[in-house]
Design an enzyme around this catalytic site. Structure first.
Site, PDB file in Angstrom:
ATOM      1  N   TYR A 152       0.877  -1.378  -0.082  1.00 54.65           N
ATOM      2  CA  TYR A 152      -0.020   0.122  -0.074  1.00 54.65           C
ATOM      3  C   TYR A 152       0.772   1.331  -0.043  1.00 54.65           C
ATOM      4  O   TYR A 152       2.237   1.091  -0.173  1.00 54.65           O
ATOM      5  CB  TYR A 152      -1.025  -0.070   1.221  1.00 54.65           C
ATOM      6  CG  TYR A 152      -1.863  -1.043   0.998  1.00 54.65           C
ATOM      7  CD1 TYR A 152      -2.665  -1.336   0.044  1.00 54.65           C
ATOM      8  CD2 TYR A 152      -1.667  -2.187   1.792  1.00 54.65           C
ATOM      9  CE1 TYR A 152      -3.448  -2.663  -0.475  1.00 54.65           C
ATOM     10  CE2 TYR A 152      -2.492  -3.550   1.617  1.00 54.65           C
ATOM     11  CZ  TYR A 152      -3.441  -3.654   0.510  1.00 54.65           C
ATOM     12  OH  TYR A 152      -4.203  -4.638   0.319  1.00 54.65           O
TER      13      TYR A 152
ATOM     14  N   GLY B 257      -3.300 -14.196  12.785  1.00 56.48           N
ATOM     15  CA  GLY B 257      -4.156 -13.700  11.495  1.00 56.48           C
ATOM     16  C   GLY B 257      -5.351 -14.719  11.454  1.00 56.48           C
ATOM     17  O   GLY B 257      -6.381 -14.877  12.384  1.00 56.48           O
TER      18      GLY B 257
HETATM   19  C1  LIG Z   1      -8.908 -12.326   5.667  1.00 53.36           C
HETATM   20  C2  LIG Z   1      -7.491 -11.680   5.677  1.00 53.36           C
HETATM   21  C3  LIG Z   1      -7.621 -10.274   5.704  1.00 53.36           C
HETATM   22  C4  LIG Z   1      -6.147  -9.526   5.812  1.00 53.36           C
HETATM   23  N1  LIG Z   1      -6.329  -8.184   5.899  1.00 53.36           N
HETATM   24  C5  LIG Z   1      -5.272  -7.654   6.407  1.00 53.36           C
HETATM   25  C6  LIG Z   1      -5.219  -6.071   6.562  1.00 53.36           C
HETATM   26  O1  LIG Z   1      -6.229  -5.461   6.450  1.00 53.36           O
HETATM   27  N2  LIG Z   1      -4.008  -5.481   6.942  1.00 53.36           N
HETATM   28  C7  LIG Z   1      -3.133  -6.168   7.018  1.00 53.36           C
HETATM   29  O2  LIG Z   1      -1.837  -5.638   7.459  1.00 53.36           O
HETATM   30  N3  LIG Z   1      -2.711  -7.700   7.017  1.00 53.36           N
HETATM   31  C8  LIG Z   1      -3.908  -8.416   6.415  1.00 53.36           C
HETATM   32  N4  LIG Z   1      -4.091  -9.533   6.409  1.00 53.36           N
HETATM   33  C9  LIG Z   1      -2.855 -10.436   6.672  1.00 53.36           C
HETATM   34  C10 LIG Z   1      -2.765 -10.870   8.245  1.00 53.36           C
HETATM   35  O3  LIG Z   1      -2.641  -9.827   8.850  1.00 53.36           O
HETATM   36  C11 LIG Z   1      -1.686 -11.771   8.253  1.00 53.36           C
HETATM   37  O4  LIG Z   1      -0.374 -11.156   7.940  1.00 53.36           O
HETATM   38  C12 LIG Z   1      -1.661 -13.113   7.639  1.00 53.36           C
HETATM   39  O5  LIG Z   1      -3.034 -13.484   7.804  1.00 53.36           O
HETATM   40  C13 LIG Z   1      -0.456 -14.081   8.102  1.00 53.36           C
HETATM   41  O6  LIG Z   1      -0.817 -14.358   9.417  1.00 53.36           O
HETATM   42  P1  LIG Z   1      -1.371 -15.753   9.927  1.00 53.36           P
HETATM   43  O7  LIG Z   1      -0.340 -16.834   9.131  1.00 53.36           O
HETATM   44  O8  LIG Z   1      -1.080 -15.727  11.263  1.00 53.36           O
HETATM   45  O9  LIG Z   1      -2.729 -16.076   9.319  1.00 53.36           O
HETATM   46  C14 LIG Z   1      -5.214 -10.187   6.200  1.00 53.36           C
HETATM   47  C15 LIG Z   1      -5.104 -11.919   6.154  1.00 53.36           C
HETATM   48  C16 LIG Z   1      -6.304 -12.409   6.015  1.00 53.36           C
HETATM   49  C17 LIG Z   1      -6.492 -14.086   6.126  1.00 53.36           C
END
Ligand SMILES: Cc1cc2nc3c(=O)[nH]c(=O)nc-3n(C[C@H](O)[C@H](O)[C@H](O)COP(=O)(O)O)c2cc1C
Length: 398
Positions: A197, A348
């Protein structure tokens, strides 16, 4: 004093603690934001607000407050102005009504004993004109995305290159959003400086080809982010501000020729300011094969070779408070905390499907998997209907 209690502790104290206390469940602080554990809900866009007004609603208050047992919640990306909105349906923070909506969310999280930090962002080139009132998206350089938009499959336009006035305007918008976040009672701010972004578009040399004070050298590319931080520090104080970085991530067609040097420089600047916290998200290809471009396909050096042991690279560079993210399991997170590679772990997808994740970790209860089909938009389903472990057990009995 830097903001994170764990990073200041004597190593021998850390060693002794390791044997007796599970570090996930120690109370700590993100900068000056006190937390009851070291388990953070990562920022996630779920697009449950009205796509026209982007006003946070009661459903969102329910969702976030269900997750109040996390050490802190980081919200979805919240757009700071009408031309920074990549996601119709996100809860934004530039109108009075949006601030009032967020205040209800924050109050409910606080009533349930939680902490909540808003993720402020500007999408830069990652916008379709129809999302931003027909305007052309803005960016550090006129380089358009080549892959079409996720939902609509429409092509992105080539963005307008920002002039100095555009830069000053956006810095002002970030400051106004911080003022609004304060009005809504948020505990702190996270600037989204990753995932391709606007701020990230300035930071990385794949998208920043400017020849003025905001492009070229790493200090020049970092200037925009640092000016935003300095500006919002007049509202929240550095100790309540964090930054999310994804220096090796390829999401949104991003790339930098030397992410380690970039991170090194940024962390030094954050230290100088005693910034509250920094969240570092590694490049976890295994998670998102379909949307992460392969560096090899572009003939570029694979990010995993640029920072081969991503989580090992960070602590030595930074005395402040570190959150680690991406594809981390309970076990890996425990090791990272025990080895003092980070102070917090953010989750996440586990946070989507396990509203009581800290309790599940503490009791070694089984985890639920998240349903990808309900990640974005829609209503209750896949949003507020994930049960706690105890709810699911009593449902099974009845
Ligand atoms: C549905 C969804 C929406 C996400 N939206 C954002 C967001 O708005 N901002 C952001 O920094 N990362 C966003 N992410 C990335 C998550 O913050 C995170 O980095 C990613 O899911 C990896 O972490 P995890 O392996 O614990 O899921 C999103 C991830 C998912 C699955």
């Amino acid at each position: 004093m830097m903001g994170c209690s764990s990073s200041q502790q004597d190593v021998s104290i850390q060693q002794n603690k390791k044997s007796s206390i599970n570090p996930y469940f120690e109370s700590s602080s993100l900068g000056s934001i006190k937390t009851k554990n070291r388990i953070i809900m990562a920022g996630m866009s779920r697009l449950r607000a009205d796509p026209k007004t982007n006003i946070p609603n009661d459903l969102m208050a329910e969702y976030y407050s269900q997750r109040a047992s996390f050490g802190a919640i980081i919200t979805e990306s919240s757009a700071i102005s009408s031309n920074s909105n990549a996601f119709p349906g996100s809860g934004n923070i530039y109108t009075l009504e949006q601030v009032e909506g967020w205040k209800k969310v924050v109050d409910k999280v606080h009533q349930n004993g939680g902490k909540i930090i808003i993720q402020l962002f500007h999408c830069g080139r990652v916008a379709l004109p129809s999302f931003i009132g027909g305007e052309l998206p803005i960016a550090p350089s006129p380089i358009g995305l080549t892959t079409p938009h996720f939902f609509t499959k429409q092509s992105y336009p080539v963005p307008k290159e920002m002039n100095k006035q555009d830069i000053l305007n956006v810095i002002e918008q970030f400051k106004n959003a911080a003022i609004n976040a304060k009005k809504a009672n948020f505990d702190g701010i996270q600037l989204h400086a990753g995932n391709g972004y606007l701020i990230d578009q300035f930071l990385r040399d794949g998208t920043n080809k400017r020849t003025d004070d905001y492009g070229g050298s790493i200090p020049n590319r970092a200037r925009f982010l640092l000016e935003v931080i300095d500006s919002i520090s007049q509202v929240f104080g550095y100790d309540k501000i964090g930054v999310r970085l994804t220096p090796t991530g390829r999401y949104n067609e991003m790339y930098d020729s030397n992410p380690l040097e970039l991170v090194q420089y940024l962390l030094k600047q954050f230290e100088k300011r005693n910034l509250g916290f920094v969240e570092l998200k590694r490049h976890d290809k295994t998670n998102r094969k379909n949307i992460q471009q392969s560096a090899a396909d572009d003939g570029l050096v694979d990010p995993e070779l640029q920072m081969p042991n991503f989580f090992d690279s960070i602590r030595g560079l930074y005395k402040g408070c570190i959150i680690l993210n991406d594809g981390i399991t309970y076990e890996e997170g425990l090791k990272l905390l025990q080895q003092n590679k980070g102070d917090f772990i953010s989750f996440g997808r586990y946070a989507v499907s396990n509203p009581d994740l800290p309790q599940r970790f503490q009791n070694n209860w089984e985890l639920s998997d998240a349903d990808q089909n309900t990640f974005y938009r829609g209503g209750d389903k896949g949003y507020v209907d994930y049960l706690t472990y105890e709810q699911s057990q009593s449902k099974n009995k009845s």
